[in-house]
Design an enzyme around this catalytic site. Structure first.
Site, PDB file in Angstrom:
ATOM      1  N   GLY A 143      35.299  -4.963  14.935  1.00 18.95           N
ATOM      2  CA  GLY A 143      35.721  -6.351  15.034  1.00 18.95           C
ATOM      3  C   GLY A 143      34.592  -7.222  15.519  1.00 18.95           C
ATOM      4  N   GLY A 144      34.928  -8.459  15.852  1.00 16.42           N
ATOM      5  CA  GLY A 144      33.912  -9.393  16.294  1.00 16.42           C
ATOM      6  C   GLY A 144      33.359  -9.060  17.658  1.00 16.42           C
ATOM      7  N   VAL A 154      35.269   0.558  17.392  1.00 14.54           N
ATOM      8  CA  VAL A 154      36.093   1.652  17.887  1.00 14.54           C
ATOM      9  C   VAL A 154      35.693   2.931  17.151  1.00 14.54           C
ATOM     10  CG1 VAL A 154      38.436   2.535  18.190  1.00 14.54           C
ATOM     11  CG2 VAL A 154      37.983   0.089  18.433  1.00 14.54           C
ATOM     12  N   LYS A 182      36.163   2.503  22.611  1.00 19.56           N
ATOM     13  CA  LYS A 182      35.902   1.111  22.268  1.00 19.56           C
ATOM     14  C   LYS A 182      34.584   0.710  22.913  1.00 19.56           C
ATOM     15  CE  LYS A 182      38.145  -3.380  21.824  1.00 19.56           C
ATOM     16  NZ  LYS A 182      39.419  -4.126  21.986  1.00 19.56           N
ATOM     17  N   ASP A 188      48.398 -11.212  20.931  1.00 16.69           N
ATOM     18  CA  ASP A 188      47.929 -10.801  19.603  1.00 16.69           C
ATOM     19  C   ASP A 188      48.807  -9.688  19.049  1.00 16.69           C
ATOM     20  OD1 ASP A 188      46.285 -10.987  17.376  1.00 16.69           O
ATOM     21  OD2 ASP A 188      44.797  -9.574  18.140  1.00 16.69           O
TER      22      ASP A 188
END
Length: 651
Positions: free
Chosen positions: A103-104, A108, A123, A218
């Site tokens: 992701g940004g 992971v 992560k 989220d």
């Protein structure tokens, strides 16, 4: 220049090139921090689009970038990572097997913990030892949140530390299973009881986070994974908010006002507007509602195609389609009780949603057990009230009906001054000031007290307009966007409001002032009892606020008045009171708050506020000398025909 650079990054990604944010930032550090903010927004938009595409059709939005989020499962391996970015990182005590997602903010990885042999998800924050302070703060906060939460349906943290290159990481249990939506679609036989069981467990887990003061912000299908035993696990608390977290001056502000936080198709209206301080547990309830609507219908509750702004507008303004009208529900006809549960979770007004995720979980279990659910009872009661409008069920309702009849057909006495301001003679009386502890949004300074207003007073039927303010003050302190002379003036300090009263009195020989805190709420409630929004529970009928204003200031008097003929007592603009912080005595006659301190009260909420800030009992304390963008005034005619007074000068 920054816009052109971000466009170039997007084009390169569309052409299959792996372009990491860190590479762009390291090569253009002279453009920080604006460049980093734009790249982060791009990542979030791309991730939201990818999630929406996976859940259902979506068109004409920004093309998707590489996989976003934790993706804590073996079905989310990215070819882009495997083909273009070989794993170079090593972490002592772990054998890294493969990447799972990127992701940004982080990547992971699937790994094996050497000491136990168990598979874990690592992560790892982007940027290595040079990661920005904001990114590290988010990352460390997520680790701390996971360490705080202990629930069988929330992924648990195992370890945290630093990799060989200085990168920060934490290890979580690996949930080796599909995302929630993939799991539901994979079942050969559509099983509604199974779906409801899953969502009840999810709601319980979310409620546990809320009890610890944590809002996820989220929630979406890809952030909920189902293990081999059919148990759901909530992942990715990277955007979580601590309810007690203060973002005051001197602290690290992790959210930019107006920025959308979360994956757009599943966000609540308050999140879609970027109103971060208004996000609470009910925002997560809304997201669960979106997922549940999807699960039982196969569709989103509103259109998620078009531009980013169009999707935001749909979330904020479009009412979910009735589940009865869904043509291809995987479960056939949807029972009205289940529809009532889902639609209550999807209320645009947070006050009308389930107050807690636990309440939602209980309703789902009651429905599954064939028992009556409260949401359905409320819906039927509303229908009954619609048929029996005008029926008098209690003495307070009879009193309210009398005032409504008197004002509608006889009218409370009115007076109009020389610049066209109409004043209503508010009768003397008594009322319960404040709100019960059971009222959603209740605050400590709203404790119920019996208040007597011993003398009638004349209150302006409408807020002071731009035209009236300019005529008296020869200036408009408000936002330059708003030039309609019939719009309420805003941007007014309390000192300006007092000066307006004095200058107005000097013009026509009357005496004007601002209402007291107690007078204002008494007039707002208009002789009724038990309503959240003055004399009604239907805020939309009397107020322009965040859910219906379209972020535009509307002309005064364009909603219906209350039962005493007073317009816009709620919403539109907040209104200054003459006194300061609230009363302390349990019962008072004509009470007046402090007038010698620096703070004053404003009332009524505004066109930019959520419903909970437009309640009749809600008040804001503000420095009297500060002009407020959402605040105007409504005046009291204290005495007619008194000698003119010299206008005051502003200190």
């Amino acid at each position: 220049m920054i816009t052109r650079m971000v466009s170039d990054v997007l084009e390169r990604r569309l052409n299959g090139e792996l372009v990491l944010d860190e590479e762009v930032i390291n090569a253009n550090r002279h453009l920080l921090p604006e460049l980093a903010q734009e790249l982060e927004v791009l990542q979030r938009i791309d991730g939201a689009v990818r999630d929406a595409k996976r859940a259902g059709p979506i068109e004409r939005l920004t093309p998707a970038a590489p996989e976003n989020g934790d993706g804590n499962g073996n079905g989310s391996t990215l070819k882009a990572i495997e083909e273009h970015e070989p794993i170079r990182i090593t972490i002592e005590g772990y054998y890294i097997e493969k990447p799972l997602s990127q992701g940004g903010q982080a990547t992971v990885l699937q790994a094996v913990q050497a000491s136990t042999g168990r598979k874990v998800a690592l992560k790892v924050i982007h940027g290595g030892s040079l990661a920005s302070s904001d990114r590290r703060a988010r990352f460390e906060r997520e680790a701390e949140i996971l360490a705080t939460l202990h629930h069988p349906n929330i992924v648990s943290i195992i370890d945290r530390g630093r990799a060989n290159d200085g990168s920060f990481f934490f290890a979580m249990e690996l949930i080796d299973g599909p995302a929630l939506d993939e799991f539901i679609k994979s079942k050969e036989e559509q099983n509604l009881p199974l779906v409801l069981r899953l969502f009840a467990m999810i709601a319980d887990a979310v409620d546990e986070a809320h009890r610890q003061g944590i809002v996820h912000r989220d929630l979406k299908p890809s952030n909920i994974r189902i293990d081999a035993r059919g148990q759901p696990h909530i992942l990715d608390f990277g955007l979580a908010r601590l309810l007690q977290e203060e973002e005051a001056d001197g602290n690290v502000a992790l959210t930019i006002t107006g920025q959308v936080v979360g994956s757009l198709p599943w966000t609540s209206p308050e999140q879609a507007r970027g109103a971060h301080r208004q996000v609470d547990a009910r925002s997560d309830v809304y997201s669960i509602g979106v997922m549940l609507y999807q699960a039982v219908t196969g569709e989103f509750p509103y259109k998620v195609t078009g531009t980013l702004r169009e999707v935001q507008d749909a979330i904020c303004d479009s009412r979910p389609a009735s589940l009865k009208g869904i043509a291809k529900s995987p479960f056939g006809a949807i029972h009205e009780s289940l529809e009532a549960i889902i639609l209550r979770a999807l209320q645009k007004n947070p006050l009308k949603r389930y107050a807690t995720a636990a309440e939602l979980a209980e309703e789902l279990r009651q429905f599954s057990a064939g028992k009556t659910v409260k949401a359905a009872v409320v819906n039927r009661a509303k229908g009954t009230r619609a048929v029996l409008i005008g029926a008098v069920l209690a003495i307070p309702a009879l009193i309210g009906l009398f005032f409504w009849f008197y004002n509608s057909f006889v009218g409370l006495p009115t007076y109009t001054n020389k610049i066209g301001m109409e004043f209503v003679l508010v009768p003397a009386g008594a009322y319960e000031m404040g709100s019960p502890q059971t009222e959603p949004g209740h605050l400590k300074d709203e404790e119920l007290r019996h208040v007597i207003i011993s003398e009638p007073f004349r209150l302006a039927s409408k807020e002071v307009t731009i035209a009236q303010y300019v005529e008296v003050m020869q200036s408009n302190p408000g936002d330059a966007r708003f030039q309609d002379p019939n719009q309420p003036v805003q941007g007014v300090s309390q000192l300006d409001a007092i000066l307006f009263c004095q200058r107005l009195g000097a013009r026509d020989g009357n005496t004007y002032t601002l209402p007291t805190d107690a007078q204002w709420e008494y007039a707002c409630r208009a002789g009724t009892k038990g309503h959240v929004f003055g004399d009604t529970d239907d805020l939309d009928s009397v107020a322009w606020y965040a859910d219906n204003s379209g972020n535009v200031l509307r002309p005064v008097g364009s909603k219906r008045p209350n039962r005493w003929g007073l317009y816009d007592m709620l919403g539109s603009v907040r209104e200054w009171c003459i006194d300061g912080p609230p009363l302390t005595k349990p019962s008072e006659r004509d009470p007046v708050g402090q007038t010698d301190g620096p703070l004053r009260i404003s009332r009524g909420g505004s066109w930019g506020d959520l419903a909970q800030s437009c309640r009749a009992a809600y008040r804001v304390r503000t420095a009297m000398q500060q002009g407020q963008p959402y605040t105007g005034l409504r005046v009291v005619l204290l005495k007619k025909g008194s000698p003119p007074v010299a206008p005051a000068t502003q200190p």
